[in-house]
Design a protein around this motif. Structure first.
Motif, mmCIF file in Angstrom:
data_model
loop_
_atom_site.group_PDB
_atom_site.id
_atom_site.type_symbol
_atom_site.label_atom_id
_atom_site.label_comp_id
_atom_site.label_asym_id
_atom_site.label_seq_id
_atom_site.Cartn_x
_atom_site.Cartn_y
_atom_site.Cartn_z
ATOM 1 N N PHE A 90 -11.534 1.753 -5.506
ATOM 2 C CA PHE A 90 -10.470 0.820 -5.135
ATOM 3 C C PHE A 90 -10.749 -0.604 -5.613
ATOM 4 N N GLN A 142 -3.159 10.559 -3.353
ATOM 5 C CA GLN A 142 -2.356 10.475 -4.582
ATOM 6 C C GLN A 142 -1.050 9.724 -4.313
ATOM 7 N N VAL A 143 -0.704 8.854 -5.254
ATOM 8 C CA VAL A 143 0.571 8.139 -5.205
ATOM 9 C C VAL A 143 1.233 8.308 -6.564
ATOM 10 N N ASP A 146 4.355 4.865 -11.208
ATOM 11 C CA ASP A 146 5.611 4.211 -11.568
ATOM 12 C C ASP A 146 5.728 4.304 -13.083
ATOM 13 N N PHE A 152 0.847 -0.887 -14.265
ATOM 14 C CA PHE A 152 0.772 -1.560 -12.959
ATOM 15 C C PHE A 152 0.666 -3.089 -13.118
ATOM 16 N N TYR A 156 0.336 -5.478 -8.169
ATOM 17 C CA TYR A 156 -0.909 -4.701 -8.237
ATOM 18 C C TYR A 156 -1.666 -4.688 -6.912
ATOM 19 N N GLU A 160 -3.816 1.380 -4.481
ATOM 20 C CA GLU A 160 -2.713 2.144 -5.060
ATOM 21 C C GLU A 160 -2.988 2.479 -6.520
ATOM 22 N N ARG A 163 -5.077 5.501 -6.548
ATOM 23 C CA ARG A 163 -4.319 6.685 -6.151
ATOM 24 C C ARG A 163 -3.329 7.115 -7.230
ATOM 25 N N ARG A 164 -2.765 6.151 -7.943
ATOM 26 C CA ARG A 164 -1.896 6.499 -9.069
ATOM 27 C C ARG A 164 -2.684 7.253 -10.143
#
Length: 267
Positions: A90, A142-143, A146, A152, A156, A160, A163-164
Protein backbone atom coordinates in the motif's frame (compact mmCIF):
# COMPACT_ATOMS: atom_id res chain seq x y z
CA UNK A 1 11.79 -32.32 -8.43
CA UNK A 2 11.03 -28.96 -10.00
CA UNK A 3 13.09 -25.93 -10.90
CA UNK A 4 11.27 -22.89 -9.55
CA UNK A 5 11.71 -19.20 -10.28
CA UNK A 6 10.45 -17.30 -7.24
CA UNK A 7 10.29 -13.52 -7.54
CA UNK A 8 10.56 -11.37 -4.44
CA UNK A 9 12.55 -13.96 -2.51
CA UNK A 10 14.61 -11.92 -0.09
CA UNK A 11 12.06 -11.11 2.62
CA UNK A 12 8.71 -12.05 4.09
CA UNK A 13 6.65 -14.67 2.30
CA UNK A 14 9.18 -15.07 -0.52
CA UNK A 15 12.07 -15.84 1.81
CA UNK A 16 10.10 -18.47 3.70
CA UNK A 17 8.90 -20.01 0.43
CA UNK A 18 12.45 -20.19 -0.91
CA UNK A 19 13.67 -22.21 2.08
CA UNK A 20 10.63 -24.50 2.09
CA UNK A 21 10.93 -25.23 -1.64
CA UNK A 22 14.64 -25.97 -1.28
CA UNK A 23 14.03 -28.14 1.76
CA UNK A 24 11.60 -30.20 -0.31
CA UNK A 25 14.35 -30.83 -2.87
CA UNK A 26 13.45 -28.31 -5.55
CA UNK A 27 16.03 -26.12 -7.28
CA UNK A 28 15.09 -22.54 -6.42
CA UNK A 29 16.02 -19.57 -8.58
CA UNK A 30 15.72 -16.77 -6.04
CA UNK A 31 15.06 -13.28 -7.32
CA UNK A 32 15.61 -9.95 -5.63
CA UNK A 33 16.26 -6.33 -6.43
CA UNK A 34 19.36 -6.08 -4.23
CA UNK A 35 22.27 -8.15 -5.51
CA UNK A 36 23.97 -8.58 -2.13
CA UNK A 37 20.83 -9.72 -0.31
CA UNK A 38 19.85 -12.08 -3.11
CA UNK A 39 23.29 -13.69 -3.29
CA UNK A 40 23.35 -14.05 0.49
CA UNK A 41 19.96 -15.81 0.43
CA UNK A 42 21.16 -18.27 -2.22
CA UNK A 43 24.28 -18.97 -0.14
CA UNK A 44 22.18 -19.58 2.99
CA UNK A 45 19.99 -22.06 1.10
CA UNK A 46 23.06 -23.85 -0.27
CA UNK A 47 24.62 -23.96 3.21
CA UNK A 48 21.42 -25.54 4.54
CA UNK A 49 21.72 -28.35 2.00
CA UNK A 50 19.48 -26.93 -0.71
CA UNK A 51 20.24 -25.77 -4.24
CA UNK A 52 19.68 -22.15 -5.22
CA UNK A 53 20.68 -19.72 -7.92
CA UNK A 54 20.44 -15.95 -7.51
CA UNK A 55 19.08 -13.57 -10.15
CA UNK A 56 18.71 -9.82 -9.80
CA UNK A 57 16.27 -7.45 -11.51
CA UNK A 58 14.26 -4.33 -10.74
CA UNK A 59 10.72 -5.34 -11.62
CA UNK A 60 9.68 -1.70 -12.00
CA UNK A 61 11.65 -1.72 -15.26
CA UNK A 62 10.08 -3.71 -18.09
CA UNK A 63 13.46 -3.94 -19.81
CA UNK A 64 14.92 -5.61 -16.71
CA UNK A 65 11.90 -7.92 -16.43
CA UNK A 66 12.33 -9.11 -19.99
CA UNK A 67 16.09 -9.51 -19.55
CA UNK A 68 15.40 -11.57 -16.43
CA UNK A 69 13.17 -13.89 -18.44
CA UNK A 70 15.82 -14.37 -21.12
CA UNK A 71 18.52 -14.99 -18.52
CA UNK A 72 16.51 -17.55 -16.54
CA UNK A 73 15.35 -19.41 -19.65
CA UNK A 74 18.95 -19.73 -20.84
CA UNK A 75 20.41 -20.73 -17.47
CA UNK A 76 17.56 -23.04 -16.44
CA UNK A 77 16.08 -24.75 -19.52
CA UNK A 78 14.38 -27.22 -17.16
CA UNK A 79 12.31 -24.50 -15.44
CA UNK A 80 8.81 -25.82 -14.78
CA UNK A 81 7.43 -23.55 -12.04
CA UNK A 82 7.09 -19.76 -11.97
CA UNK A 83 5.88 -18.07 -8.79
CA UNK A 84 5.10 -14.39 -9.31
CA UNK A 85 5.38 -13.33 -5.69
CA UNK A 86 7.17 -9.95 -5.75
CA UNK A 87 5.01 -6.95 -5.07
CA UNK A 88 4.71 -3.40 -3.82
CA UNK A 89 2.31 -2.85 -0.93
CA UNK A 90 0.00 0.00 0.00
CA UNK A 91 2.85 2.36 0.83
CA UNK A 92 3.10 4.47 3.96
CA UNK A 93 -0.14 6.15 5.08
CA UNK A 94 -0.67 9.30 3.05
CA UNK A 95 2.10 8.55 0.57
CA UNK A 96 1.57 9.95 -2.91
CA UNK A 97 1.50 8.39 -6.33
CA UNK A 98 4.78 6.92 -7.61
CA UNK A 99 5.88 5.94 -11.09
CA UNK A 100 7.99 3.09 -12.42
CA UNK A 101 11.10 3.42 -14.55
CA UNK A 102 8.80 3.32 -17.60
CA UNK A 103 6.43 5.99 -16.29
CA UNK A 104 3.62 3.66 -15.20
CA UNK A 105 1.89 3.86 -11.83
CA UNK A 106 4.25 1.90 -9.61
CA UNK A 107 1.89 -0.66 -8.09
CA UNK A 108 0.32 -1.47 -11.42
CA UNK A 109 3.82 -1.78 -12.90
CA UNK A 110 5.33 -4.13 -10.32
CA UNK A 111 2.27 -6.10 -9.19
CA UNK A 112 0.72 -6.56 -12.62
CA UNK A 113 2.76 -5.56 -15.67
CA UNK A 114 5.93 -7.26 -14.41
CA UNK A 115 4.26 -10.68 -13.87
CA UNK A 116 2.59 -10.43 -17.27
CA UNK A 117 5.85 -9.57 -19.04
CA UNK A 118 7.89 -12.17 -17.15
CA UNK A 119 5.32 -14.88 -17.78
CA UNK A 120 5.26 -14.11 -21.49
CA UNK A 121 9.05 -14.30 -21.63
CA UNK A 122 9.10 -17.70 -19.90
CA UNK A 123 6.10 -19.36 -21.52
CA UNK A 124 8.17 -21.12 -24.22
CA UNK A 125 10.33 -22.92 -21.66
CA UNK A 126 7.36 -23.69 -19.41
CA UNK A 127 5.43 -25.15 -22.35
CA UNK A 128 8.44 -27.29 -23.25
CA UNK A 129 8.63 -28.64 -19.70
CA UNK A 130 4.94 -29.39 -19.25
CA UNK A 131 3.43 -30.36 -16.93
CA UNK A 132 4.37 -26.94 -15.56
CA UNK A 133 2.68 -24.35 -13.45
CA UNK A 134 2.44 -20.63 -12.86
CA UNK A 135 1.36 -19.28 -9.48
CA UNK A 136 0.34 -15.64 -9.20
CA UNK A 137 0.31 -14.29 -5.66
CA UNK A 138 -2.78 -12.12 -5.50
CA UNK A 139 -5.02 -10.66 -2.84
CA UNK A 140 -8.61 -10.87 -1.72
CA UNK A 141 -8.55 -7.07 -1.60
CA UNK A 142 -9.48 -6.48 -5.24
CA UNK A 143 -10.94 -3.29 -6.70
CA UNK A 144 -11.89 -3.09 -10.39
CA UNK A 145 -9.50 -1.03 -12.48
CA UNK A 146 -10.79 2.29 -13.78
CA UNK A 147 -10.18 1.53 -17.44
CA UNK A 148 -10.53 5.21 -18.30
CA UNK A 149 -7.70 6.03 -15.87
CA UNK A 150 -5.65 2.86 -15.68
CA UNK A 151 -2.58 4.83 -14.53
CA UNK A 152 -4.59 6.21 -11.56
CA UNK A 153 -3.71 9.84 -12.24
CA UNK A 154 -6.83 11.17 -10.51
CA UNK A 155 -7.71 10.76 -6.84
CA UNK A 156 -4.79 8.45 -6.09
CA UNK A 157 -4.87 6.34 -2.93
CA UNK A 158 -2.14 3.76 -2.29
CA UNK A 159 -4.44 1.08 -0.86
CA UNK A 160 -6.74 1.29 -3.85
CA UNK A 161 -3.80 1.28 -6.28
CA UNK A 162 -2.60 -1.98 -4.73
CA UNK A 163 -6.07 -3.49 -4.92
CA UNK A 164 -6.52 -2.41 -8.54
CA UNK A 165 -3.26 -4.13 -9.45
CA UNK A 166 -4.35 -7.37 -7.77
CA UNK A 167 -7.70 -7.25 -9.56
CA UNK A 168 -5.83 -6.90 -12.84
CA UNK A 169 -3.61 -9.87 -11.93
CA UNK A 170 -6.68 -12.03 -11.34
CA UNK A 171 -8.16 -11.05 -14.71
CA UNK A 172 -4.84 -11.84 -16.41
CA UNK A 173 -4.73 -15.24 -14.68
CA UNK A 174 -8.16 -16.23 -15.96
CA UNK A 175 -7.41 -15.04 -19.50
CA UNK A 176 -4.08 -16.87 -19.57
CA UNK A 177 -5.68 -20.04 -18.25
CA UNK A 178 -8.00 -20.07 -21.25
CA UNK A 179 -5.02 -19.55 -23.55
CA UNK A 180 -3.07 -22.40 -21.94
CA UNK A 181 -5.91 -24.92 -21.73
CA UNK A 182 -4.70 -28.29 -22.94
CA UNK A 183 -1.03 -27.23 -23.04
CA UNK A 184 -0.01 -28.90 -19.78
CA UNK A 185 0.78 -25.52 -18.23
CA UNK A 186 -1.59 -24.41 -15.46
CA UNK A 187 -1.94 -20.93 -13.99
CA UNK A 188 -3.74 -20.04 -10.78
CA UNK A 189 -3.95 -17.01 -8.49
CA UNK A 190 -3.88 -17.19 -4.69
CA UNK A 191 -4.58 -14.90 -1.76
CA UNK A 192 -2.07 -16.48 0.64
CA UNK A 193 -3.37 -15.07 3.93
CA UNK A 194 -4.83 -11.82 5.24
CA UNK A 195 -2.38 -9.18 6.46
CA UNK A 196 0.54 -11.53 7.05
CA UNK A 197 3.22 -10.46 9.51
CA UNK A 198 5.55 -8.94 6.92
CA UNK A 199 7.28 -5.60 6.43
CA UNK A 200 4.91 -4.87 3.53
CA UNK A 201 1.97 -4.96 5.96
CA UNK A 202 3.72 -3.27 8.88
CA UNK A 203 5.06 -0.44 6.72
CA UNK A 204 1.48 0.36 5.74
CA UNK A 205 0.58 0.83 9.41
CA UNK A 206 -1.58 -2.31 9.46
CA UNK A 207 -1.61 -4.78 12.34
CA UNK A 208 -0.86 -8.32 11.10
CA UNK A 209 -3.74 -10.80 11.31
CA UNK A 210 -2.04 -13.98 10.07
CA UNK A 211 1.37 -15.60 9.89
CA UNK A 212 3.84 -16.03 7.06
CA UNK A 213 3.58 -19.77 7.68
CA UNK A 214 -0.11 -19.69 6.72
CA UNK A 215 0.66 -17.86 3.50
CA UNK A 216 3.52 -20.21 2.70
CA UNK A 217 1.26 -23.26 2.95
CA UNK A 218 -1.21 -21.71 0.49
CA UNK A 219 1.42 -20.94 -2.15
CA UNK A 220 3.21 -24.26 -1.73
CA UNK A 221 -0.04 -26.12 -2.35
CA UNK A 222 -0.13 -24.65 -5.86
CA UNK A 223 3.61 -24.54 -6.56
CA UNK A 224 4.66 -27.93 -5.26
CA UNK A 225 1.69 -30.30 -4.99
CA UNK A 226 -0.77 -31.84 -7.44
CA UNK A 227 -3.29 -29.13 -6.54
CA UNK A 228 -1.48 -26.73 -8.83
CA UNK A 229 -1.70 -29.17 -11.73
CA UNK A 230 -5.31 -30.21 -11.20
CA UNK A 231 -6.58 -26.63 -11.28
CA UNK A 232 -6.24 -24.06 -14.06
CA UNK A 233 -7.68 -20.56 -13.91
CA UNK A 234 -8.78 -20.90 -10.28
CA UNK A 235 -8.70 -18.25 -7.58
CA UNK A 236 -7.68 -19.58 -4.17
CA UNK A 237 -8.29 -17.99 -0.80
CA UNK A 238 -5.60 -19.69 1.25
CA UNK A 239 -5.70 -23.36 0.30
CA UNK A 240 -9.37 -23.37 -0.72
CA UNK A 241 -10.76 -22.64 -4.20
CA UNK A 242 -12.88 -19.50 -4.03
CA UNK A 243 -14.15 -16.65 -6.21
CA UNK A 244 -12.38 -13.45 -7.17
CA UNK A 245 -14.19 -10.12 -7.54
CA UNK A 246 -17.24 -10.72 -9.79
CA UNK A 247 -16.03 -8.21 -12.40
CA UNK A 248 -12.82 -10.21 -12.83
CA UNK A 249 -14.88 -12.75 -14.78
CA UNK A 250 -16.57 -10.17 -17.04
CA UNK A 251 -15.57 -10.74 -20.72
CA UNK A 252 -15.91 -7.04 -21.50
CA UNK A 253 -13.65 -6.05 -18.63
CA UNK A 254 -11.17 -8.68 -19.76
CA UNK A 255 -11.05 -7.39 -23.33
CA UNK A 256 -10.57 -3.78 -22.31
CA UNK A 257 -7.95 -4.56 -19.67
CA UNK A 258 -5.90 -6.83 -21.92
CA UNK A 259 -5.99 -4.23 -24.69
CA UNK A 260 -4.78 -1.56 -22.27
CA UNK A 261 -2.12 -3.96 -20.98
CA UNK A 262 -0.72 -4.53 -24.46
CA UNK A 263 -0.49 -0.76 -24.96
CA UNK A 264 1.30 -0.29 -21.63
CA UNK A 265 3.76 -3.08 -22.35
CA UNK A 266 4.72 -1.61 -25.72
CA UNK A 267 4.66 2.10 -24.87
Amino acid sequence: MSTVLLTGSTSGLGRRLAFELARAGHVVVVHGRDGHRTARLAAEIDDAGGEADAVVADLSSLAEVRALGVRVAAAHPDLDVLVNNAGVGFGAPGAGREESADGHELRMAVNYLAPVALTRALLPVLRKNAPARIVNVGSTGQVPVDLDDIEFTSGYVGVEAYRRSKFALAVHTFALADELAGSGVSVNVVHPATYMDTSLVRDAGVSPLSTVEEGTAAVLALAATDTGLHHNGTYFDGTAPSRAHPEAYDPGVRRRLLSATDRMLTS
